[in-house]
Design a protein around this motif. Structure first.
Motif, PDB file in Angstrom:
ATOM      1  N   GLY A  88      47.137  36.865   9.811  1.00 53.57           N
ATOM      2  CA  GLY A  88      47.623  36.281  11.061  1.00 53.57           C
ATOM      3  C   GLY A  88      47.659  34.769  10.960  1.00 53.57           C
ATOM      4  O   GLY A  88      47.607  34.190   9.864  1.00 53.57           O
ATOM      5  N   GLU A  89      47.703  34.148  12.119  1.00 55.57           N
ATOM      6  CA  GLU A  89      47.918  32.695  12.176  1.00 55.57           C
ATOM      7  C   GLU A  89      46.594  31.904  12.082  1.00 55.57           C
ATOM      8  O   GLU A  89      46.325  31.249  11.075  1.00 55.57           O
ATOM      9  N   ALA A  90      45.817  31.997  13.106  1.00 53.20           N
ATOM     10  CA  ALA A  90      44.585  31.210  13.190  1.00 53.20           C
ATOM     11  C   ALA A  90      43.740  31.796  14.307  1.00 53.20           C
ATOM     12  O   ALA A  90      44.262  32.478  15.189  1.00 53.20           O
ATOM     13  N   PRO A  91      42.439  31.515  14.288  1.00 55.27           N
ATOM     14  CA  PRO A  91      41.604  32.036  15.378  1.00 55.27           C
ATOM     15  C   PRO A  91      42.036  31.472  16.734  1.00 55.27           C
ATOM     16  O   PRO A  91      42.458  30.313  16.823  1.00 55.27           O
ATOM     17  N   GLY A  92      41.920  32.305  17.758  1.00 53.40           N
ATOM     18  CA  GLY A  92      42.086  31.845  19.136  1.00 53.40           C
ATOM     19  C   GLY A  92      40.696  31.630  19.734  1.00 53.40           C
ATOM     20  O   GLY A  92      39.687  31.619  19.014  1.00 53.40           O
ATOM     21  N   HIS A  97      54.058  39.172  15.692  1.00 53.30           N
ATOM     22  CA  HIS A  97      52.644  39.000  16.035  1.00 53.30           C
ATOM     23  C   HIS A  97      52.328  39.899  17.233  1.00 53.30           C
ATOM     24  O   HIS A  97      53.120  39.994  18.174  1.00 53.30           O
ATOM     25  N   PRO A 117      38.243  37.648  13.179  1.00 54.33           N
ATOM     26  CA  PRO A 117      39.661  37.567  13.532  1.00 54.33           C
ATOM     27  C   PRO A 117      40.111  38.708  14.453  1.00 54.33           C
ATOM     28  O   PRO A 117      39.558  39.804  14.411  1.00 54.33           O
ATOM     29  N   PHE A 118      41.105  38.417  15.252  1.00 52.92           N
ATOM     30  CA  PHE A 118      41.775  39.423  16.080  1.00 52.92           C
ATOM     31  C   PHE A 118      40.802  40.275  16.899  1.00 52.92           C
ATOM     32  O   PHE A 118      40.748  41.493  16.752  1.00 52.92           O
ATOM     33  N   ASN A 141      43.280  35.136   8.382  1.00 54.16           N
ATOM     34  CA  ASN A 141      44.277  34.248   8.989  1.00 54.16           C
ATOM     35  C   ASN A 141      44.676  33.150   8.012  1.00 54.16           C
ATOM     36  O   ASN A 141      43.949  32.861   7.059  1.00 54.16           O
TER      37      ASN A 141
HETATM   38  N1  URA Z   1      45.944  35.492  16.530  1.00 53.07           N
HETATM   39  C1  URA Z   1      45.896  35.333  15.190  1.00 53.07           C
HETATM   40  O1  URA Z   1      46.901  35.075  14.553  1.00 53.07           O
HETATM   41  N2  URA Z   1      44.724  35.502  14.584  1.00 53.07           N
HETATM   42  C2  URA Z   1      43.610  35.813  15.219  1.00 53.07           C
HETATM   43  O2  URA Z   1      42.573  35.967  14.579  1.00 53.07           O
HETATM   44  C3  URA Z   1      43.691  35.981  16.606  1.00 53.07           C
HETATM   45  C4  URA Z   1      44.860  35.814  17.246  1.00 53.07           C
END
Ligand code: URA
Length: 280
Positions: free
Chosen positions: A128-132, A242, A141-142, A168
């Motif tokens: 994925g992209e990055a932690p929220g 996503h 993550p996620f 991520n």
């Molecule tokens: N969206 C992401 O791309 N990664 C995460 O870990 C959480 C939300």
């Protein structure tokens, strides 16, 4: 859309999966969130000593690193005059290095680093992209609403969350969930590269524009990237939307289902080709 047969999913399973995903809702059943995989601290000292030996660093540096490892951390590379070869690190050493990373400014605002979670021998690696905000709080993550949908998407192709590996592009949360900056991506890149090299997945599922663009080094719109097979070195890559976008636009879930089936067909083709090689 490939047939269920070619993706290794029979008609009955196909119907079950489609129903399970809801296509409209992806609502299968609530999955308990897994905790962060706790890498054993045990062995870190040993790993650090061998890392130090391999890289032939000075006794002073070795002392700093061993001391840090004994306390469960690896010193930031800026604290010691040593270049660590990330491509040689094992899981505990890599996780330890990430947890103390200060290579970009994101370390100043993070609550936790978000290393990655799941099976180190997974067939599928989700990037994925990055932690929220939720991920930053929990260090996994996620874990927010998008993570719940991701879990259901994975279940729809037969994988529990803990059977895949999830990471991520960035290990730290960009403030306000802004897009990762190129400098941040490049500082974090070697960590993800090492994770991919150790997991050796049969397929990478890149979820979302940021993951797709930064992995494949292209700027093609995601709508044009999905539905095709890309390569990251030797590893096939499938790009899909996503889950956070799918939550906003559920009508796109059917396309994502096609992408998941493409990922499965790649795994089945690789398995078949291996079987053929082994029996010839
Ligand atoms: N969206 C992401 O791309 N990664 C995460 O870990 C959480 C939300």
């Amino acid at each position: 859309m490939s047939s269920p047969k070619s993706s290794g999913i029979n008609n009955e399973q196909n119907a079950q999966y489609l129903q399970a995903m809801g296509i409209q809702s992806w609502a299968l059943r609530a999955q308990p969130l897994t905790n962060v995989v706790e890498e054993a601290v045990e062995g870190v000292v040993e790993d650090t000593v061998s890392l130090v030996t391999e890289n032939a660093v000075s006794a002073e540096v070795a002392e700093v690193m061993v001391d840090a490892a004994e306390h469960g951390v690896t010193p930031a590379t800026s604290d010691v005059d040593v270049t660590v070869d990330v491509s040689q690190l094992d899981w505990p050493a890599l996780q330890s290095m990430v947890s103390s990373c200060t290579a970009c400014a994101l370390h100043e605002s993070r609550t936790n680093t978000v290393f990655g979670v799941g099976d180190h021998q997974a067939q599928v690696m989700v990037i994925g992209e990055a932690p929220g905000a939720d991920e930053d709080q929990q260090g996994e993550p996620f874990v927010g609403p998008a993570g719940q949908l991701l879990n259901n998407m994975l279940l729809a192709i037969g994988y529990k969350r803990e059977q895949v590996y999830i990471a991520n592009i960035l290990k730290c949360r960009p403030p306000g969930n802004r897009d990762p900056q190129p400098e941040e991506v490049s500082q974090c890149e070697s960590y993800l590269q090492r994770q991919i090299a150790m997991v050796k997945p049969k397929v990478i599922l890149a979820v979302g524009r940021i993951a797709a663009h930064n992995l494949m080094k292209v700027e093609t719109p995601i709508g044009k990237m999905r539905g095709k097979q890309y390569q990251y070195g030797d590893t096939p890559v499938v790009v899909t939307y996503h889950p956070a976008y799918l939550l906003r636009k559920p009508s796109e879930k059917a396309k994502s289902w096609d992408d998941l089936r493409l990922a499965m067909s790649i795994i089945h083709a690789a398995d078949e080709s291996k079987t053929n090689k082994d029996t010839s």
